[in-house]
Design a protein around this motif. Structure first.
Motif, PDB file in Angstrom:
ATOM      1  N   SER A  38       0.849  -1.137   0.084  1.00  0.00           N
ATOM      2  CA  SER A  38      -0.090  -0.049  -0.087  1.00  0.00           C
ATOM      3  C   SER A  38       0.755   1.283  -0.060  1.00  0.00           C
ATOM      4  CB  SER A  38      -0.863  -0.011   1.236  1.00  0.00           C
ATOM      5  OG  SER A  38      -1.723  -1.214   1.318  1.00  0.00           O
ATOM      6  N   LEU A  39       1.806   1.372  -0.977  1.00  0.00           N
ATOM      7  CA  LEU A  39       2.655   2.471  -1.208  1.00  0.00           C
ATOM      8  C   LEU A  39       1.770   3.821  -1.484  1.00  0.00           C
ATOM      9  CD1 LEU A  39       5.921   0.520  -2.620  1.00  0.00           C
ATOM     10  CD2 LEU A  39       5.306   1.137  -0.308  1.00  0.00           C
ATOM     11  N   SER A  40       2.350   4.870  -1.184  1.00  0.00           N
ATOM     12  CA  SER A  40       1.737   6.147  -1.601  1.00  0.00           C
ATOM     13  C   SER A  40       2.850   6.892  -2.134  1.00  0.00           C
ATOM     14  CB  SER A  40       1.075   6.902  -0.302  1.00  0.00           C
ATOM     15  OG  SER A  40       2.072   6.837   0.716  1.00  0.00           O
ATOM     16  N   GLY A  41       2.341   8.144  -2.805  1.00  0.00           N
ATOM     17  CA  GLY A  41       3.152   9.138  -3.510  1.00  0.00           C
ATOM     18  C   GLY A  41       3.294   8.991  -4.944  1.00  0.00           C
ATOM     19  N   TRP A  42       2.237   8.091  -5.667  1.00  0.00           N
ATOM     20  CA  TRP A  42       2.214   7.821  -6.898  1.00  0.00           C
ATOM     21  C   TRP A  42       1.490   8.979  -7.664  1.00  0.00           C
ATOM     22  CZ3 TRP A  42       4.356   3.671  -8.464  1.00  0.00           C
ATOM     23  CH2 TRP A  42       4.470   2.499  -7.686  1.00  0.00           C
ATOM     24  N   ARG A  43       0.955   9.965  -7.104  1.00  0.00           N
ATOM     25  CA  ARG A  43       0.138  11.321  -7.921  1.00  0.00           C
ATOM     26  C   ARG A  43       1.178  12.190  -7.950  1.00  0.00           C
ATOM     27  NH1 ARG A  43      -5.893  11.913  -5.302  1.00  0.00           N
ATOM     28  NH2 ARG A  43      -6.632   9.662  -6.123  1.00  0.00           N
ATOM     29  N   SER A  44       2.556  12.157  -7.262  1.00  0.00           N
ATOM     30  CA  SER A  44       3.537  13.230  -7.401  1.00  0.00           C
ATOM     31  C   SER A  44       3.890  13.174  -8.901  1.00  0.00           C
ATOM     32  CB  SER A  44       4.436  12.922  -6.464  1.00  0.00           C
ATOM     33  OG  SER A  44       5.270  11.736  -6.858  1.00  0.00           O
ATOM     34  N   LYS A  45       4.319  14.403  -9.331  1.00  0.00           N
ATOM     35  CA  LYS A  45       5.043  14.654 -10.807  1.00  0.00           C
ATOM     36  C   LYS A  45       6.328  13.767 -11.012  1.00  0.00           C
ATOM     37  CE  LYS A  45       2.677  18.898 -11.766  1.00  0.00           C
ATOM     38  NZ  LYS A  45       2.800  20.338 -12.248  1.00  0.00           N
ATOM     39  N   VAL A  46       6.339  13.352 -11.906  1.00  0.00           N
ATOM     40  CA  VAL A  46       7.801  12.791 -12.410  1.00  0.00           C
ATOM     41  C   VAL A  46       8.871  13.693 -12.082  1.00  0.00           C
ATOM     42  CG1 VAL A  46       9.227  11.834 -14.145  1.00  0.00           C
ATOM     43  CG2 VAL A  46       6.691  10.837 -13.959  1.00  0.00           C
ATOM     44  N   ASP A  47       9.884  13.411 -11.399  1.00  0.00           N
ATOM     45  CA  ASP A  47      10.962  14.291 -11.082  1.00  0.00           C
ATOM     46  C   ASP A  47      12.295  13.889 -11.985  1.00  0.00           C
ATOM     47  OD1 ASP A  47      13.019  15.843  -9.969  1.00  0.00           O
ATOM     48  OD2 ASP A  47      12.714  15.359  -7.957  1.00  0.00           O
ATOM     49  N   TRP A  48      12.146  14.737 -13.004  1.00  0.00           N
ATOM     50  CA  TRP A  48      13.142  14.652 -14.204  1.00  0.00           C
ATOM     51  C   TRP A  48      14.590  14.928 -13.583  1.00  0.00           C
ATOM     52  CZ3 TRP A  48      12.156  11.174 -17.575  1.00  0.00           C
ATOM     53  CH2 TRP A  48      10.718  11.086 -18.150  1.00  0.00           C
TER      54      TRP A  48
END
Length: 417
Positions: free
Chosen positions: A191-201
């Motif tokens: 149940s990991l979270s943080g998936w909605r954050s933008k891709v950090d290039w």
């Protein structure tokens, strides 16, 4: 805790045993040319994995362990984005392998399916190990590399029509797919979270810079185990390559057992001893590593040399007996490689990566030069002779670097202060 550890060791041992035995039964059931083609395919997939992964895990694993679990989803999303970019870049380029005729077109489907499955399994396994789920990582590894090998050998015994290269690749694909599904299921339970954050290039670019130097060294070393097969195919043909693949399978079993039974236990102790400035403990573990490597390598090599004749007769393929002179050189190459791992882990424990990288790059140059020279007089032995010199150069380079860069008290008790 103890039962889990025993199960983990048993699964690792079964995986190694399955891989060790698979090569023998392939040599018995397939024609030498088919075994040679299988060896080419395996080596090419193994090398292409590094193009799809860039050894990025050397950066991402440390980053994940430094962050809170609610950030892990975002980091995995970043790595997923990088993976998609690498797939889009390299998979079309890898088609050139088939356009150039390096591998036949009828293997293209299997090549790309297995390449993707192997890459996903590799990254998922590393993540399971990073989160200390060693038991599930071992189960995934057994499905990926062991279970399917046992199953396909049994099928070959029962049904002679299954004794084909396509049946082997199909079983490998099924095992890889089951391993991916199991690993994804296990990770989904976190149940990991943080998936909605933008891709950090920016994070991705920083990771590539960290991973790139070690990737160069890995590509150089793995290049030996890819170029050797293609070069021998060009010099002597697929049938002789089949004998080489068989002999390499035996020799690599020694390295696999050393890795699982010696190296995996020694290098964490070397790291801890050096970080805590315990020079006596470092010397003791280094001596143990050297002795165990020498003893186990010599015992394995002695047994292999004694058993190779009855084994080759059992296979019932005259070609393998005709190429038996190649085997001692292949075995010597594996022995030199194993010996070079002693200074390798000693340097690694001290964060001395530069001589490791340099030695791997230099070894590729040694291999190319030596193999070309040997091919003028001994074309069928040129590749194993070239590998012997390449691995000797690695062992000498790392040994010299170890004595030059390591504080004296870490290898000489007289200088301990």
């Amino acid at each position: 805790m103890i039962p889990h550890r025993l199960i983990n060791i048993a699964l690792r041992g079964m995986t190694l045993g399955s891989k060790f035995l698979l090569i023998f039964f392939l040599a018995r059931f397939l024609e030498p040319a088919e075994l040679g083609l299988y060896g080419l395919l395996v080596a090419t997939i193994g090398y292409a994995l590094y193009l799809l992964g860039l050894d990025f895990y050397t950066y991402s694993t440390r980053e994940i362990l430094k962050r809170e679990r609610n950030e892990w989803g975002g980091l995995l999303k970043n790595q997923g984005a990088l993976t998609l970019v690498l797939y889009a870049l390299f998979i079309p380029l890898l088609l050139l392998i088939f356009v150039a005729g390096t591998l036949p077109w009828y293997l293209a489907f299997w090549f790309f399916v297995l390449l993707v499955l192997e890459h996903l399994n590799q990254e998922l396994m590393r993540l399971l190990i990073a989160i200390s789920d060693q038991l599930m990582a071992s189960v995934v590894l057994f499905l990926r590399s062991g279970a399917w090998a046992v199953a396909v050998v049994l099928l070959m015994f029962i049904q002679p029509e299954m004794r084909t290269l396509q049946a082997i690749l199909g079983a490998w694909t099924l095992g890889g797919l089951l391993a991916v599904l199991l690993a994804v299921w296990r990770l989904s339970r976190l149940s990991l979270s943080g998936w909605r954050s933008k891709v950090d290039w920016r994070w991705i670019r920083r990771g590539i810079k960290v991973a790139a130097p070690l990737l160069v060294a890995t590509l150089a070393l793995r290049g030996l185990y890819t170029l050797d097969r293609y070069w021998l195919d060009a010099l002597a043909g697929l049938e002789v390559l089949g004998a080489y693949v068989l002999f390499m399978g035996i020799a690599n079993a020694m390295l696999s057992f050393l890795d699982a039974g010696v190296f995996a236990f020694s290098y964490p102790k070397l790291i801890t001893a050096f970080q805590q400035s315990r020079s006596a403990e470092f010397r003791q573990e280094l001596k143990r590593l050297l002795v165990h490597t020498l003893v186990l390598s010599c015992v394995f090599a002695g047994m292999a040399l004694l058993l190779i004749d009855p084994l080759l007769h059992w296979l019932g393929k005259p070609l393998y007996l005709e190429q038996k002179a190649m085997f001692p050189w292949v075995l010597l190459g594996a022995f030199l490689y194993a010996l070079g791992m002693v200074p390798h882990y000693s340097l690694y424990a001290q964060n001395r990566d530069r001589p490791i990288i340099q030695s791997h790059i230099a070894s590729l140059l040694v291999f190319v030069s030596a193999t070309w020279l040997f091919s003028q007089s001994w074309p069928q032995l040129a590749v194993p002779l070239g590998l012997c010199l390449a691995f000797l150069s690695i062992a000498l380079w790392k040994s010299y670097a170890f004595f030059r860069l390591t504080p004296a008290q870490y290898y000489s008790p007289q200088l301990d202060r």
